[in-house]
Motif scaffolding. Structure first.
Motif, PDB file in Angstrom:
ATOM      1  N   THR A   6      54.280 119.117 -54.229  1.00  0.00           N
ATOM      2  CA  THR A   6      54.210 119.955 -53.035  1.00  0.00           C
ATOM      3  C   THR A   6      55.411 120.891 -52.959  1.00  0.00           C
ATOM      4  O   THR A   6      56.563 120.439 -52.920  1.00  0.00           O
ATOM      5  CB  THR A   6      54.155 119.085 -51.766  1.00  0.00           C
ATOM      6  OG1 THR A   6      52.989 118.259 -51.819  1.00  0.00           O
ATOM      7  CG2 THR A   6      54.095 119.956 -50.519  1.00  0.00           C
ATOM      8  N   ARG A  15      47.757 123.740 -41.353  1.00  0.00           N
ATOM      9  CA  ARG A  15      46.575 122.899 -41.547  1.00  0.00           C
ATOM     10  C   ARG A  15      45.333 123.778 -41.569  1.00  0.00           C
ATOM     11  O   ARG A  15      45.271 124.777 -40.834  1.00  0.00           O
ATOM     12  CB  ARG A  15      46.454 121.846 -40.443  1.00  0.00           C
ATOM     13  CG  ARG A  15      45.335 120.826 -40.678  1.00  0.00           C
ATOM     14  CD  ARG A  15      45.284 119.775 -39.585  1.00  0.00           C
ATOM     15  NE  ARG A  15      44.293 118.748 -39.876  1.00  0.00           N
ATOM     16  CZ  ARG A  15      44.528 117.641 -40.573  1.00  0.00           C
ATOM     17  NH1 ARG A  15      45.750 117.403 -41.021  1.00  0.00           N
ATOM     18  NH2 ARG A  15      43.560 116.756 -40.808  1.00  0.00           N
ATOM     19  N   HIS A 273      47.160 121.210 -51.024  1.00  0.00           N
ATOM     20  CA  HIS A 273      48.164 120.147 -50.990  1.00  0.00           C
ATOM     21  C   HIS A 273      49.425 120.563 -51.742  1.00  0.00           C
ATOM     22  O   HIS A 273      50.540 120.210 -51.342  1.00  0.00           O
ATOM     23  CB  HIS A 273      47.574 118.856 -51.566  1.00  0.00           C
ATOM     24  CG  HIS A 273      46.558 118.223 -50.667  1.00  0.00           C
ATOM     25  ND1 HIS A 273      45.992 116.991 -50.903  1.00  0.00           N
ATOM     26  CD2 HIS A 273      46.002 118.661 -49.500  1.00  0.00           C
ATOM     27  CE1 HIS A 273      45.138 116.701 -49.939  1.00  0.00           C
ATOM     28  NE2 HIS A 273      45.128 117.694 -49.084  1.00  0.00           N
ATOM     29  N   GLU A 278      47.970 120.986 -44.878  1.00  0.00           N
ATOM     30  CA  GLU A 278      47.195 119.775 -44.639  1.00  0.00           C
ATOM     31  C   GLU A 278      45.694 120.089 -44.558  1.00  0.00           C
ATOM     32  O   GLU A 278      45.288 121.109 -44.004  1.00  0.00           O
ATOM     33  CB  GLU A 278      47.635 119.109 -43.334  1.00  0.00           C
ATOM     34  CG  GLU A 278      49.055 118.570 -43.359  1.00  0.00           C
ATOM     35  CD  GLU A 278      49.206 117.408 -44.331  1.00  0.00           C
ATOM     36  OE1 GLU A 278      48.229 116.658 -44.512  1.00  0.00           O
ATOM     37  OE2 GLU A 278      50.300 117.265 -44.916  1.00  0.00           O
ATOM     38  N   SER A 279      44.884 119.180 -45.109  1.00  0.00           N
ATOM     39  CA  SER A 279      43.428 119.312 -45.006  1.00  0.00           C
ATOM     40  C   SER A 279      42.762 118.045 -44.484  1.00  0.00           C
ATOM     41  O   SER A 279      41.598 118.078 -44.065  1.00  0.00           O
ATOM     42  CB  SER A 279      42.836 119.645 -46.383  1.00  0.00           C
ATOM     43  OG  SER A 279      42.926 118.525 -47.249  1.00  0.00           O
ATOM     44  N   GLY A 280      43.477 116.934 -44.530  1.00  0.00           N
ATOM     45  CA  GLY A 280      42.904 115.668 -44.091  1.00  0.00           C
ATOM     46  C   GLY A 280      41.972 115.035 -45.109  1.00  0.00           C
ATOM     47  O   GLY A 280      41.361 113.991 -44.840  1.00  0.00           O
TER      48      GLY A 280
END
Length: 315
Positions: A6, A15, A273, A278-280
Motif C-alpha cells: 500500500t 473509500r 488496495h 478502501e473497498s470493503g
C-alpha cells in the motif's frame, strides 16, 4: 495470499463502492445458460466476499437475453438475501412489465439502460435515441412511487461500432435527461472498450460543467483494448467513487459483438488496495469465487490478478 504493497496517493477518495455486475452483465453473454443454482451460489459468494452491491439479473423478455430468462426463479433462490436487504441486489428492467416482475419478488433496486447513440438504441431497445426516454418515463415514475431506487445506464458513451466517435455533449445531454426522469445514479458505459484516460477525464469534466455532480456518477469499463484499469484510475482521480466491475472479468454485451469482458473486479481491488483506497472487499474470497465460477464455465478467468495468484506468484 500476496497483497499489494500500500502506497497511498494524495487527492484520491478514501473509500469507493464497487458495483458488482458479474451475475448479470457477466453471464448475459455466455454461449450456454448457467444453471440457476450456480447463479444463486455465485451471488451468495460475491456477497460473502464483501461486495456492497451485487447486480443479480435482468427482468427482460426471455427471447432478448435467454441466458437470464430464469430471473424470477433466481429471485426465489436468493429470496432470503433480497428480504434481508443489507446488500442491494439490483436488477435491470426495460419497461413497466419488467418493473412489476421485480416488485413482485420484493426487489427494491432497479436499473434502466439507455443509449447515447441512435443505432444502439434501435438495436438494444427498438426505440430511437429520443424515443427511449418516453419508454423510461412511466417505469421510473412507477418505481419512485413504490419507493424503489432507480439507477440509469448509458451505453456507448465513448464510441459506437456503427456510428464511430460519440460527441461528449450528446452523452451529457442523455445523462441529464435520465437524471431529470428521476434516476439516482448514472453509470457511464464504455460498451466496446475504446475509451482512454483523457477521454474519461474530459467526459467527467463536461458533466461537472453541466452541474451534474461526480458523486452521482459511476463508470462501467470494458477491457476490449486493454484500457479498463487505466480508465478506472482516471475516473478515481476525477473523484468518482462508484465503479462497476465483474468478478473474474466476465461479460460483454449481446447487442455489441465487439464488446468483450468487463473490468475485472479483482484487478480493480488490487489497484485500489495498493493506493490505500478502501473497498470493503476480501480479495482472497473474491479470487476463490472467480476460480470457482471459471470451473463452472469450463475456462480460465480473464482477470490478470486471478491468473497471477493462480500461478503461485503470490509466494
Amino acid at each position: 495470499m500476496r497483497a499489494p504493497q500500500t502506497v497511498p496517493e494524495a487527492g484520491l477518495p478514501g473509500r469507493v463502492t464497487i458495483y458488482e455486475v458479474g451475475p448479470r452483465d457477466g453471464l448475459q453473454n455466455e454461449k450456454t445458460v448457467v444453471p440457476v443454482a450456480v447463479k444463486a451460489e455465485f451471488v451468495r459468494r460475491l456477497v460473502a466476499a464483501g461486495l456492497p452491491v451485487v447486480e443479480a439479473t435482468s427482468f427482460v423478455r426471455p427471447g432478448w437475453v435467454p441466458q437470464l430468462a430464469d430471473a424470477a426463479e433466481l429471485a426465489d433462490e436468493i429470496a432470503d438475501l433480497i428480504h434481508d436487504g443489507r446488500v442491494p441486489l439490483p436488477v435491470l428492467v426495460p419497461n413497466e412489465r419488467g418493473l412489476e416482475r421485480a416488485l413482485d419478488k420484493g426487489l427494491r433496486h432497479v436499473a434502466i439502460f439507455g443509449s447515447a447513440t441512435e443505432t444502439f438504441a434501435r438495436r438494444n431497445l427498438n426505440r430511437g435515441l429520443d424515443e427511449q426516454f418516453a419508454m423510461f418515463e412511466p417505469t421510473v415514475a412507477r418505481a419512485r412511487e413504490a419507493g424503489v431506487d432507480v439507477r440509469a445506464y448509458v451505453s456507448m458513451c465513448f464510441g459506437d461500432p456503427w456510428e464511430g466517435d460519440v460527441p461528449i455533449d450528446r452523452v451529457v445531454d442523455v445523462g441529464k435527461r435520465l437524471f431529470d426522469l428521476g434516476a439516482s445514479q448514472l453509470s457511464l458505459g464504455d460498451t466496446i472498450g475504446v475509451g482512454t484516460p483523457g477521454h474519461v477525464t474530459a467526459l467527467l469534466r463536461a458533466f461537472a460543467d453541466a452541474g451534474l455532480p461526480v458523486d452521482r456518477l459511476a463508470v462501467h469499463f470494458h477491457d476490449t483494448y486493454g484500457q479498463a484499469l487505466a480508465n478506472a484510475y482516471a475516473a478515481l482521480r476525477a473523484g468518482v467513487t462508484t465503479f462497476d466491475a465483474s468478478a473474474g472479468g466476465l461479460g460483454g454485451c449481446p447487442y455489441a459483438e465487439s464488446a468483450t469482458g468487463n473490468l475485472a473486479t479483482e484487478d480493480l481491488v488490487w489497484m485500489l488496495h495498493g493506493l490505500g483506497v478502501e473497498s470493503g472487499v476480501d480479495l482472497e474470497t473474491l479470487v476463490s469465487t472467480s476460480n470457482w465460477m471459471a470451473g463452472r464455465l469450463g475456462r480460465p478467468s480473464p482477470s490478470r490478478v486471478v491468473a497471477a495468484l493462480a500461478r503461485g506468484s503470490d509466494k
